[in-house]
Design a protein around this motif. Structure first.
Motif, PDB file in Angstrom:
ATOM      1  N   ARG A 100       0.819  -1.216   0.000  1.00 26.37           N
ATOM      2  CA  ARG A 100       0.000   0.000   0.000  1.00 26.37           C
ATOM      3  C   ARG A 100       0.851   1.264   0.000  1.00 26.37           C
ATOM      4  O   ARG A 100       0.320   2.358   0.144  1.00 26.37           O
ATOM      5  CB  ARG A 100      -0.934   0.000   1.218  1.00 26.37           C
ATOM      6  CG  ARG A 100      -2.102  -0.942   1.055  1.00 26.37           C
ATOM      7  CD  ARG A 100      -3.039  -0.491  -0.033  1.00 26.37           C
ATOM      8  NE  ARG A 100      -4.032  -1.512  -0.355  1.00 26.37           N
ATOM      9  CZ  ARG A 100      -4.643  -1.601  -1.526  1.00 26.37           C
ATOM     10  NH1 ARG A 100      -4.340  -0.770  -2.494  1.00 26.37           N
ATOM     11  NH2 ARG A 100      -5.540  -2.529  -1.735  1.00 26.37           N
ATOM     12  N   ARG A 203      -9.699  -5.404  -3.388  1.00 24.35           N
ATOM     13  CA  ARG A 203      -8.405  -4.957  -2.862  1.00 24.35           C
ATOM     14  C   ARG A 203      -7.423  -6.133  -2.931  1.00 24.35           C
ATOM     15  O   ARG A 203      -7.322  -6.938  -2.015  1.00 24.35           O
ATOM     16  CB  ARG A 203      -8.505  -4.378  -1.445  1.00 24.35           C
ATOM     17  CG  ARG A 203      -9.295  -3.082  -1.391  1.00 24.35           C
ATOM     18  CD  ARG A 203      -9.092  -2.358  -0.065  1.00 24.35           C
ATOM     19  NE  ARG A 203      -9.721  -1.041  -0.097  1.00 24.35           N
ATOM     20  CZ  ARG A 203     -10.849  -0.721   0.537  1.00 24.35           C
ATOM     21  NH1 ARG A 203     -11.467  -1.631   1.259  1.00 24.35           N
ATOM     22  NH2 ARG A 203     -11.347   0.490   0.447  1.00 24.35           N
ATOM     23  N   ARG A 600     -19.888   3.357   2.250  1.00 24.76           N
ATOM     24  CA  ARG A 600     -19.033   4.536   2.359  1.00 24.76           C
ATOM     25  C   ARG A 600     -19.625   5.674   1.542  1.00 24.76           C
ATOM     26  O   ARG A 600     -20.578   5.479   0.772  1.00 24.76           O
ATOM     27  CB  ARG A 600     -17.626   4.220   1.836  1.00 24.76           C
ATOM     28  CG  ARG A 600     -17.587   3.920   0.332  1.00 24.76           C
ATOM     29  CD  ARG A 600     -16.234   3.423  -0.117  1.00 24.76           C
ATOM     30  NE  ARG A 600     -16.223   3.094  -1.543  1.00 24.76           N
ATOM     31  CZ  ARG A 600     -15.248   2.420  -2.147  1.00 24.76           C
ATOM     32  NH1 ARG A 600     -14.217   1.975  -1.442  1.00 24.76           N
ATOM     33  NH2 ARG A 600     -15.313   2.165  -3.436  1.00 24.76           N
ATOM     34  N   GLN A 604     -14.490   7.773  -0.833  1.00 24.71           N
ATOM     35  CA  GLN A 604     -13.740   7.349   0.342  1.00 24.71           C
ATOM     36  C   GLN A 604     -13.011   6.032   0.056  1.00 24.71           C
ATOM     37  O   GLN A 604     -13.413   5.255  -0.802  1.00 24.71           O
ATOM     38  CB  GLN A 604     -14.669   7.166   1.547  1.00 24.71           C
ATOM     39  CG  GLN A 604     -15.173   8.467   2.152  1.00 24.71           C
ATOM     40  CD  GLN A 604     -16.014   8.233   3.393  1.00 24.71           C
ATOM     41  OE1 GLN A 604     -16.728   7.233   3.492  1.00 24.71           O
ATOM     42  NE2 GLN A 604     -15.952   9.162   4.344  1.00 24.71           N
ATOM     43  N   ALA A 605     -11.942   5.801   0.828  1.00 22.96           N
ATOM     44  CA  ALA A 605     -11.143   4.597   0.615  1.00 22.96           C
ATOM     45  C   ALA A 605     -11.523   3.461   1.560  1.00 22.96           C
ATOM     46  O   ALA A 605     -11.191   2.312   1.298  1.00 22.96           O
ATOM     47  CB  ALA A 605      -9.656   4.919   0.783  1.00 22.96           C
ATOM     48  N   TYR A 606     -12.210   3.779   2.657  1.00 25.18           N
ATOM     49  CA  TYR A 606     -12.564   2.756   3.629  1.00 25.18           C
ATOM     50  C   TYR A 606     -14.044   2.849   3.986  1.00 25.18           C
ATOM     51  O   TYR A 606     -14.653   3.902   3.841  1.00 25.18           O
ATOM     52  CB  TYR A 606     -11.689   2.877   4.877  1.00 25.18           C
ATOM     53  CG  TYR A 606     -10.237   2.608   4.562  1.00 25.18           C
ATOM     54  CD1 TYR A 606      -9.771   1.305   4.462  1.00 25.18           C
ATOM     55  CD2 TYR A 606      -9.354   3.647   4.307  1.00 25.18           C
ATOM     56  CE1 TYR A 606      -8.461   1.035   4.130  1.00 25.18           C
ATOM     57  CE2 TYR A 606      -8.031   3.401   3.978  1.00 25.18           C
ATOM     58  CZ  TYR A 606      -7.579   2.090   3.894  1.00 25.18           C
ATOM     59  OH  TYR A 606      -6.277   1.832   3.555  1.00 25.18           O
ATOM     60  N   GLU A 607     -14.571   1.721   4.453  1.00 26.35           N
ATOM     61  CA  GLU A 607     -16.009   1.597   4.623  1.00 26.35           C
ATOM     62  C   GLU A 607     -16.408   1.494   6.089  1.00 26.35           C
ATOM     63  O   GLU A 607     -15.578   1.240   6.954  1.00 26.35           O
ATOM     64  CB  GLU A 607     -16.524   0.348   3.887  1.00 26.35           C
ATOM     65  CG  GLU A 607     -16.241   0.316   2.410  1.00 26.35           C
ATOM     66  CD  GLU A 607     -14.822  -0.128   2.074  1.00 26.35           C
ATOM     67  OE1 GLU A 607     -14.321  -1.069   2.707  1.00 26.35           O
ATOM     68  OE2 GLU A 607     -14.197   0.502   1.191  1.00 26.35           O
TER      69      GLU A 607
END
Length: 744
Positions: A100, A203, A600, A604-607
């Motif tokens: 990452r 991912r 999300r 956004q990158a995260y939930e």
């Protein structure tokens, strides 16, 4: 009627904890026995026989065993991942190296951070042609010739553990299944995990590492579970040594026939009901040339707070990576809820480490963003933070000349210096026994402690630091307390929670030893110490249901949500969960299905995970999910975009959890106390800030309403509670100790 008992066994780094419950009377028996790292089955079966002996029963009385294990956890924490290979999509061979591109917290300048070794080095990564699009359509066909070449290369190199992760396999797993077929044909000795069966979620990096972790621990879990199951299979057919039988296979004679004094019994609880009968026997290879026979139903604790039969868990080994800590958190949740504490932090102190987590409204916090050691594992797991601060953690001096404690541990063998088994480095346990905070023995005298040996080791360390023995030992405990406090801050303050609003539940053999100091450091509301705290994790194993989690990525904006397509995905996931519960032996009427979604704001990158109500998926139900997401987002981050039409809600992952309920033992109430005089066993010199003469109490003799003022020491079979000056311990209706700062 023949008595039937269920047994919960938690194997730790130093001790194996055992709790048994009679399915009819509710009688409980608890015991501990030293773990046997060279062959965990020896300690496991010793514990089984000790608790059977305490109840006066033979092996055929055991109706089921639930087990928490650290086999997978220890392998990953110790970094012992070897001879592992990785197969991925052509052009993505450096997926693990790129990861990452993020620098961990604590490194202000990435120049000072050294990227850790990847779980699979680049030279053991091979690629295969074939490519799927994000919607699962095939761009290029699977290259079987290249797949054969790769399989033969791994075979020739002797690499027998493999993980397979192809791009977008969470949508269509046909290429991964084709690769597995090639490996089965060309390299039949290989143990293979494919990402579409481990984590059907997008991912690629996290999915790849999770798959590789699953593959890495699969051989260990399979051999471990088979070994335990084989011993349990013999249990049902062999009488207990106490009633004239022979030792269990693979156990020394003295291990199979323990002393009756090694267990603690509690009176029966009439409210306890029989365990559910919907359990399926585990079949294991017998000693008759390989034929299978039914053994004791055997369940293994999962990281998500459920259990799974041994037959199923060998195909899902990654689900056990936080097996032991999860059981403790669930046991603490049951005790705290019954005691009237809706939100608590837990502190599970063992011989090697301390595990902490948060419980709100009876539910431990869950996450899918966890790590085990250096490896991200994107599976549902109880949100546990582990720190190397257990009873066996070693005190040492850094190159800069400062005192450090842990994470290295003396473990069970040789153990702390005071064990007298060859340990040469002072540990937290040595510091406690030197300061009088624990008695000169453990387990009611079963494990004697040599105070003089501990003093010699501590003197050597103190001399290097220019400190007195007491100051050095106190420093060891102070550093350990701050290590635990920092872990507790990670699960509270870093999650936006005020740690001062929480009561702490301490358990494990060493979990309560620093309780009073942690109250001062963190400003906690108080401490709850359950009865038999050293065995709470084993008790927790008797309170959990069978749980299976299934996930499917389906990224869609709310404005374009096809409710029929969402319903179809949920139906497929529920069907898989239903089939698993059927295999576990649960009747159709008993099966429960829980739906959630990861949601999300677009971009956004995260939930954030929210519950999806029962019933058909409709536009109205989708709107309720969006409302729940706005509420949860505000609770977590302090804001939401409920009334901003530009910030659209996006659905990401759909999840179904299948639950097979198992009836749980009820917590008993204790008799009212008659005053603390009858529980007082004497006095002992104990060092807090200075040497004081402290009263010593047998906790088992205290009753509801009894109050003890510090300084004092409360002792029981599985644990000890040093009560510092200025603290008060009150016994509640369930026998828990509620510790708070004195009003004065």
């Amino acid at each position: 009627m023949t008595r039937r008992i269920r047994i919960g066994i938690d194997t730790g780094g130093t001790f194996t904890d055992v709790v048994a419950v009679d399915e009819e009377s509710g009688e409980l028996a608890v015991t501990k026995t030293p773990s046997t790292p060279s062959d965990p089955a020896v300690g496991f079966m010793t514990g089984v026989h000790k608790v059977l002996d305490a109840l006066g029963l033979a092996g055929d009385a055991v109706s089921a065993v639930s087990h928490g294990t650290t086999v997978a956890t220890n392998k990953l924490l110790e970094g012992k991942v070897e001879n592992l290979g990785f197969v991925t999509t052509e052009g993505y061979e450096f997926m693990l190296e790129i990861a990452r591109q993020s620098v961990p917290d604590g490194y202000g300048n990435s120049y000072f951070w050294v990227k850790p070794d990847r779980i699979v080095p680049a030279h053991r990564v091979k690629t295969v042609g074939g490519r799927l699009a994000v919607d699962g359509s095939e761009i290029r066909p699977f290259d079987e010739n290249r797949a054969v070449e790769v399989a033969r290369w791994f075979r020739d190199q002797g690499i027998n553990t493999l993980g397979v992760c192809f791009l977008h396999a969470y949508v269509d797993d046909s290429h991964e299944r084709a690769m597995r077929d090639v490996l089965a044909r060309e390299h039949p000795e290989a143990v293979v995990s494919i990402s579409s069966e481990v984590l059907r979620e997008y991912r690629e990096y996290e999915r790849a590492v999770t798959t590789l972790v699953d593959a890495a621990v699969k051989p260990n879990i399979r051999s471990y579970v088979a070994n335990i199951a084989a011993h349990l299979a013999s249990l049902a057919g062999a009488p207990h040594p106490a009633v004239g039988g022979a030792a269990a296979p693979g156990l020394p004679e003295d291990a199979a026939a323990p002393k009756p004094s090694g267990a603690s019994r509690l009176p029966p609880d009439p409210s306890t009901v029989a365990a559910a009968s919907s359990v399926r026997p585990v079949t294991t290879a017998a000693d008759d040339g390989g034929s299978a026979r039914a053994g004791v139903p055997f369940y293994v604790m999962k990281s998500n707070g459920g259990v799974l039969s041994a037959e199923e868990v060998v195909d899902q080994p990654i689900t056990t990576v936080l097996s032991g800590p999860a059981a403790g958190a669930l046991g603490a949740a049951v005790v705290a809820e019954a005691a009237g504490f809706p939100q608590v932090v837990t502190c599970d102190g063992g011989g090697t480490s301390t595990d902490v987590t948060v419980v709100i409204d009876g539910q431990p916090a869950l996450t899918t963003e966890g790590n085990v050691g250096a490896y991200p594992s994107k599976i549902p797991m109880i949100d546990v933070v582990t720190v190397g601060a257990g009873g066996g953690s070693i005190a040492w001096i850094s190159p800069e000349g400062t005192l450090k404690v842990g994470p290295q541990s003396a473990g069970a063998d040789p153990g702390p210096i005071c064990y007298g088994k060859g340990g040469s480095e002072p540990t937290i346990t040595d510091a406690h026994v030197l300061l009088g905070r624990i008695p000169p023995h453990l387990l009611g005298g079963e494990v004697p402690l040599d105070v003089d040996l501990a003093a010699q080791g501590m003197d050597a360390l103190a001399g290097k630091l220019g400190l007195t023995r007491e100051r050095c030992a106190t420093g060891v405990l102070e550093i350990s307390a701050w290590n635990q406090a920092n872990a507790l801050r990670q699960v509270t303050v870093k999650r936006g929670l005020d740690v001062r609003d929480f009561t702490m539940v301490t358990f494990g053999g060493s979990g309560s030893l620093l309780a009073c100091r942690l109250v001062d450091i963190l400003g906690l509301d108080g401490v709850l110490v359950p009865l038999n705290p050293g065995n709470l994790s084993a008790y927790g194993l008797l309170t959990v249901d069978v749980r299976n989690d299934y996930v499917q990525t389906a990224v869609t904006k709310a404005s374009a949500l096809d409710v029929a397509a969402v319903q179809e995905v949920y139906d497929v996931l529920a069907g898989r969960a239903d089939a698993a519960l059927e295999r576990e032996g649960f009747a159709e009427a008993e099966r429960v299905f829980l739906r959630t979604a990861d949601v999300r704001y677009f971009g956004q990158a995260y939930e954030v995970r929210v519950d999806v109500p029962d019933g058909p998926i409709t536009d109205d139900l989708a709107a309720k999910v969006a409302d729940a997401f706005h509420d949860e987002h505000r609770a977590l981050y302090g804001y939401d975009f409920r009334h901003d039409a530009r910030q659209e809600v996006e659905w990401v992952n759909l999840r179904v959890t299948g639950v097979g309920p198992i009836r749980k033992p009820s917590l008993r109430e204790v008799e009212d106390g008659t005053g603390i005089g009858g529980a007082r066993t004497g006095t002992r010199r104990v060092y807090f800030d200075d040497w004081v003469e402290a009263d010593v109490f047998d906790r088992a003799r205290l009753g509801a309403g009894d109050v003890v003022e510090g300084p004092a020491v409360l002792e029981e079979f599985s644990s000890t509670v040093p009560l510092h000056p200025g603290f008060t311990a009150r016994v509640d209706a369930h026998g828990n100790l509620v510790i708070r700062r004195s009003a004065s």
